[in-house]
Design a protein around this motif. Structure first.
Motif, PDB file in Angstrom:
ATOM      1  N   ALA A  83       0.817  -1.218   0.000  1.00  0.00           N
ATOM      2  CA  ALA A  83       0.000   0.000   0.000  1.00  0.00           C
ATOM      3  C   ALA A  83       0.849   1.265   0.000  1.00  0.00           C
ATOM      4  CB  ALA A  83      -0.906  -0.018   1.222  1.00  0.00           C
TER       5      ALA A  83
ATOM      6  N   GLU B  58     -18.276   9.419 -10.088  1.00  0.00           N
ATOM      7  CA  GLU B  58     -17.794   8.175 -10.716  1.00  0.00           C
ATOM      8  C   GLU B  58     -18.622   7.861 -11.958  1.00  0.00           C
ATOM      9  OE1 GLU B  58     -17.429   4.044 -11.803  1.00  0.00           O
ATOM     10  OE2 GLU B  58     -19.253   4.956 -11.093  1.00  0.00           O
TER      11      GLU B  58
ATOM     12  N   TYR C  24     -17.691  10.068 -14.848  1.00  0.00           N
ATOM     13  CA  TYR C  24     -16.394   9.648 -15.410  1.00  0.00           C
ATOM     14  C   TYR C  24     -16.575   8.379 -16.261  1.00  0.00           C
ATOM     15  CZ  TYR C  24     -11.417   8.541 -15.596  1.00  0.00           C
ATOM     16  OH  TYR C  24     -10.149   8.279 -16.043  1.00  0.00           O
TER      17      TYR C  24
ATOM     18  N   SER D 263     -15.191   5.257  -5.833  1.00  0.00           N
ATOM     19  CA  SER D 263     -15.024   6.602  -6.385  1.00  0.00           C
ATOM     20  C   SER D 263     -14.211   7.466  -5.425  1.00  0.00           C
ATOM     21  CB  SER D 263     -16.403   7.235  -6.600  1.00  0.00           C
ATOM     22  OG  SER D 263     -16.251   8.547  -7.091  1.00  0.00           O
TER      23      SER D 263
ATOM     24  N   ARG E 160      -7.381  12.090  -5.934  1.00  0.00           N
ATOM     25  CA  ARG E 160      -6.923  10.843  -6.571  1.00  0.00           C
ATOM     26  C   ARG E 160      -5.396  10.754  -6.560  1.00  0.00           C
ATOM     27  NH1 ARG E 160     -11.087  11.230 -11.604  1.00  0.00           N
ATOM     28  NH2 ARG E 160     -12.935  11.110 -10.298  1.00  0.00           N
TER      29      ARG E 160
ATOM     30  N   THR F 183      -3.567   9.752  -4.155  1.00  0.00           N
ATOM     31  CA  THR F 183      -2.963  10.041  -2.846  1.00  0.00           C
ATOM     32  C   THR F 183      -3.202   8.911  -1.847  1.00  0.00           C
ATOM     33  OG1 THR F 183      -4.926  11.199  -2.017  1.00  0.00           O
ATOM     34  CG2 THR F 183      -3.294  12.543  -3.179  1.00  0.00           C
TER      35      THR F 183
ATOM     36  N   VAL G  76      -6.210   7.285  -1.305  1.00  0.00           N
ATOM     37  CA  VAL G  76      -7.578   7.144  -0.784  1.00  0.00           C
ATOM     38  C   VAL G  76      -8.229   5.853  -1.311  1.00  0.00           C
ATOM     39  CG1 VAL G  76      -9.886   8.162  -0.728  1.00  0.00           C
ATOM     40  CG2 VAL G  76      -7.863   9.641  -0.556  1.00  0.00           C
ATOM     41  N   GLY G  77      -8.128   5.644  -2.626  1.00  0.00           N
ATOM     42  CA  GLY G  77      -8.719   4.433  -3.215  1.00  0.00           C
ATOM     43  C   GLY G  77      -8.121   3.178  -2.592  1.00  0.00           C
TER      44      GLY G  77
ATOM     45  N   PHE H  24     -16.465  -5.243 -11.333  1.00  0.00           N
ATOM     46  CA  PHE H  24     -16.457  -4.950 -12.771  1.00  0.00           C
ATOM     47  C   PHE H  24     -15.624  -3.695 -12.999  1.00  0.00           C
ATOM     48  CE2 PHE H  24     -20.328  -7.199 -11.925  1.00  0.00           C
ATOM     49  CZ  PHE H  24     -20.478  -8.044 -13.008  1.00  0.00           C
ATOM     50  N   TYR H  25     -14.871  -3.666 -14.085  1.00  0.00           N
ATOM     51  CA  TYR H  25     -14.294  -2.383 -14.487  1.00  0.00           C
ATOM     52  C   TYR H  25     -14.277  -2.273 -16.001  1.00  0.00           C
ATOM     53  CZ  TYR H  25      -9.680  -4.777 -14.850  1.00  0.00           C
ATOM     54  OH  TYR H  25      -8.638  -5.610 -15.162  1.00  0.00           O
TER      55      TYR H  25
ATOM     56  N   ASN I  62     -10.972   2.390 -19.149  1.00  0.00           N
ATOM     57  CA  ASN I  62     -10.776   3.330 -18.037  1.00  0.00           C
ATOM     58  C   ASN I  62      -9.283   3.378 -17.691  1.00  0.00           C
ATOM     59  OD1 ASN I  62     -10.496   4.470 -15.442  1.00  0.00           O
ATOM     60  ND2 ASN I  62     -12.591   3.920 -14.886  1.00  0.00           N
TER      61      ASN I  62
ATOM     62  N   PHE J 170      -5.337   0.429 -11.578  1.00  0.00           N
ATOM     63  CA  PHE J 170      -5.581   0.290 -10.143  1.00  0.00           C
ATOM     64  C   PHE J 170      -5.933  -1.144  -9.736  1.00  0.00           C
ATOM     65  CE2 PHE J 170      -8.538   0.553  -6.528  1.00  0.00           C
ATOM     66  CZ  PHE J 170      -7.770   1.258  -5.619  1.00  0.00           C
TER      67      PHE J 170
ATOM     68  N   LYS K  79      -4.405  -4.225  -7.135  1.00  0.00           N
ATOM     69  CA  LYS K  79      -5.110  -4.683  -5.930  1.00  0.00           C
ATOM     70  C   LYS K  79      -5.432  -6.179  -6.004  1.00  0.00           C
ATOM     71  CE  LYS K  79      -4.831  -0.998  -3.760  1.00  0.00           C
ATOM     72  NZ  LYS K  79      -3.868  -1.068  -2.642  1.00  0.00           N
TER      73      LYS K  79
HETATM   74  C1  COA Z   1      -9.674   4.340  -9.605  1.00  0.00           C
HETATM   75  C2  COA Z   1      -9.613   5.240  -8.355  1.00  0.00           C
HETATM   76  C3  COA Z   1     -10.762   4.830  -7.441  1.00  0.00           C
HETATM   77  C4  COA Z   1      -8.279   4.972  -7.646  1.00  0.00           C
HETATM   78  O1  COA Z   1      -8.265   5.715  -6.438  1.00  0.00           O
HETATM   79  P1  COA Z   1      -6.994   6.599  -6.021  1.00  0.00           P
HETATM   80  O2  COA Z   1      -7.274   7.157  -4.695  1.00  0.00           O
HETATM   81  O3  COA Z   1      -6.675   7.532  -7.108  1.00  0.00           O
HETATM   82  O4  COA Z   1      -5.881   5.459  -5.954  1.00  0.00           O
HETATM   83  P2  COA Z   1      -4.656   5.406  -4.930  1.00  0.00           P
HETATM   84  O5  COA Z   1      -4.058   6.748  -4.829  1.00  0.00           O
HETATM   85  O6  COA Z   1      -5.085   4.742  -3.672  1.00  0.00           O
HETATM   86  O7  COA Z   1      -3.705   4.445  -5.664  1.00  0.00           O
HETATM   87  C5  COA Z   1      -3.743   3.085  -5.355  1.00  0.00           C
HETATM   88  C6  COA Z   1      -2.674   2.411  -6.167  1.00  0.00           C
HETATM   89  O8  COA Z   1      -2.888   2.511  -7.569  1.00  0.00           O
HETATM   90  C7  COA Z   1      -1.807   3.239  -8.151  1.00  0.00           C
HETATM   91  N1  COA Z   1      -2.401   4.165  -9.078  1.00  0.00           N
HETATM   92  C8  COA Z   1      -3.515   4.881  -8.931  1.00  0.00           C
HETATM   93  N2  COA Z   1      -3.751   5.615 -10.038  1.00  0.00           N
HETATM   94  C9  COA Z   1      -2.751   5.298 -10.879  1.00  0.00           C
HETATM   95  C10 COA Z   1      -2.410   5.696 -12.183  1.00  0.00           C
HETATM   96  N3  COA Z   1      -3.183   6.579 -12.861  1.00  0.00           N
HETATM   97  N4  COA Z   1      -1.303   5.194 -12.746  1.00  0.00           N
HETATM   98  C11 COA Z   1      -0.536   4.311 -12.075  1.00  0.00           C
HETATM   99  N5  COA Z   1      -0.811   3.896 -10.852  1.00  0.00           N
HETATM  100  C12 COA Z   1      -1.891   4.371 -10.263  1.00  0.00           C
HETATM  101  C13 COA Z   1      -1.132   3.983  -7.034  1.00  0.00           C
HETATM  102  O9  COA Z   1       0.230   4.136  -7.281  1.00  0.00           O
HETATM  103  C14 COA Z   1      -1.360   3.053  -5.873  1.00  0.00           C
HETATM  104  O10 COA Z   1      -0.477   1.980  -5.865  1.00  0.00           O
HETATM  105  P3  COA Z   1       0.293   1.632  -4.511  1.00  0.00           P
HETATM  106  O11 COA Z   1      -0.724   1.671  -3.427  1.00  0.00           O
HETATM  107  O12 COA Z   1       0.840   0.300  -4.772  1.00  0.00           O
HETATM  108  O13 COA Z   1       1.300   2.706  -4.427  1.00  0.00           O
HETATM  109  C15 COA Z   1      -9.723   6.756  -8.701  1.00  0.00           C
HETATM  110  O14 COA Z   1      -8.729   7.064  -9.641  1.00  0.00           O
HETATM  111  C16 COA Z   1     -11.065   7.180  -9.241  1.00  0.00           C
HETATM  112  O15 COA Z   1     -11.974   7.536  -8.480  1.00  0.00           O
HETATM  113  N6  COA Z   1     -11.218   7.189 -10.596  1.00  0.00           N
HETATM  114  C17 COA Z   1     -12.436   7.651 -11.245  1.00  0.00           C
HETATM  115  C18 COA Z   1     -13.605   6.714 -11.025  1.00  0.00           C
HETATM  116  C19 COA Z   1     -13.220   5.289 -11.314  1.00  0.00           C
HETATM  117  O16 COA Z   1     -12.565   4.995 -12.299  1.00  0.00           O
HETATM  118  N7  COA Z   1     -13.672   4.389 -10.421  1.00  0.00           N
HETATM  119  C20 COA Z   1     -13.409   2.963 -10.553  1.00  0.00           C
HETATM  120  C21 COA Z   1     -14.515   2.339 -11.325  1.00  0.00           C
HETATM  121  S1  COA Z   1     -14.269   0.587 -11.472  1.00  0.00           S
END
Ligand code: COA
Length: 312
Positions: A144, A170, A173, A246, A252, A254, A256-257, A279-280, A284, A290, A294
């Motif tokens: 993490a 979400e 997007y 979302s 994003r 940082t 949170v996801g 599902f994704y 995207n 992401f 995970k």
């Molecule tokens: C997908 C989403 C939920 C991820 O949440 P986030 O808070 O941005 O993700 P995090 O900051 O927790 O990143 C988690 C991991 O993914 C990686 N990551 C996130 N975005 C990334 C990117 N664009 N490129 C590469 N790595 C990425 C991070 O490095 C992190 O890895 P680590 O924990 O091993 O260091 C967010 O981008 C989002 O809300 N997107 C728009 C809506 C969406 O797509 N929802 C998902 C629908 S299935």
């Protein structure tokens, strides 16, 4: 037909050990489509007409009218898929009024094992595109990221406004990613669905940072019961799912996801004997990076031909 179902089940078991070890598709008693390959082998396809009315939550991302196809190809691969889709085209032409299949708010969809890429050329030739994937968690998550100041807790009804705003973000997007249209009653449907999830399921997680709501994970428990969309797509039993994840745009990247998903896994693993799925969308650029980090990987790919009349 049993020979076809057995061959299809055997092929799937060889292709992907994570697929359910039972005949993936039962032989339909009265398949809508029957077709023959040039050398005589028969293949079949069931068709189900699904309607997503204005009061259905699925109408937010699904066309109003969808013909769900379930091909039974045995081990005939690309040639079998070609024959079935030719048959499906003929079936649509004869069974469905032209003005209905030409409506922009329609589609033909089918789920196919993601690893069976041999059939993909036939799907592309007939106007389908791979839109999303049903993914299962089979891997170990990457370590993490730092997430100072982010806390995650179960949401309550007093958080409803924040939850709705995050989920609407979400949706907006994701609709851009898949080329969908925002429904006029989207906020209403999201509000009703989240209120139910928080009240009845209690598996909605809210992330906060500096006192602000910055992310949501709407989770649940699902059984592979008859009539559910995971029946025959996942090994039978109880599964956890992450329905919507979302994160506020400005928060994003940082952590949170990641914090939300770790908390979701902890919550769901305690109840779901089989594991977790979600599902994704394959286009995207955020979630496709992401989710594999995970521990998720594609199991089934949803192929869509939209509108239905584009099937060729
Ligand atoms: C997908 C989403 C939920 C991820 O949440 P986030 O808070 O941005 O993700 P995090 O900051 O927790 O990143 C988690 C991991 O993914 C990686 N990551 C996130 N975005 C990334 C990117 N664009 N490129 C590469 N790595 C990425 C991070 O490095 C992190 O890895 P680590 O924990 O091993 O260091 C967010 O981008 C989002 O809300 N997107 C728009 C809506 C969406 O797509 N929802 C998902 C629908 S299935």
């Amino acid at each position: 037909m049993e020979r076809l179902a057995d061959a299809q089940a055997r092929l799937r078991a060889e292709l992907d050990p994570a697929l359910p070890a039972l005949p993936a598709l039962p032989a339909p008693a009265d398949p809508a489509v029957m077709a023959r390959l040039p050398e005589g082998t028969a293949v079949h396809c069931g068709v189900y007409r699904a309607v997503y009315d204005a009061d259905a939550m699925q109408s937010l991302w699904q066309p109003r009218l969808v013909w769900e196809a379930t091909p039974l190809l045995g081990d005939t691969g690309e040639a079998g898929m070609d024959a079935v889709l030719d048959g499906l085209r003929r079936w649509l032409d004869t069974e469905v009024p032209a003005e209905e299949s030409r409506d922009q708010d329609t589609a033909v969809e089918l789920y196919w094992p993601s690893r069976d890429v041999d059939v993909a050329p036939a799907l592309f030739r007939h106007g389908f595109v791979p839109l999303s994937t049903l993914a299962v968690r089979t891997g170990t998550p990457a370590p993490a990221a730092a997430r100072d100041g982010v806390s995650v807790r179960r949401a309550t009804l007093s958080d409803l406004n924040e939850l709705v705003a995050l989920q609407a973000e979400e949706l907006s997007y994701s609709l851009r990613v898949v080329g969908g249209t925002m429904r006029a009653n989207a906020t209403e449907l999201i509000t009703t669905s989240l209120r139910r999830s928080v009240y009845f399921s209690g598996r909605v997680l809210l992330a906060e940072s500096g006192g602000l709501a910055v992310g949501v994970a709407d989770c649940g428990i699902a059984r592979t019961a008859p009539g559910t969309m995971i029946e025959r797509r996942l090994p039978s039993g109880q599964w956890g799912y992450v329905g919507t994840l979302s994160v506020l745009r400005s928060a994003r990247g940082t952590g949170v996801g990641g914090a939300l998903v770790d908390a979701a896994h902890e919550m769901l693993d305690a109840e779901a004997e089989r594991g977790t799925f979600l599902f994704y969308d394959l286009a995207n650029p955020l979630s496709t990076v992401f989710w594999p980090r995970k521990g998720y990987r594609p199991l089934w790919t949803k192929w869509v031909c939209k509108p239905a009349a584009r099937l060729r």
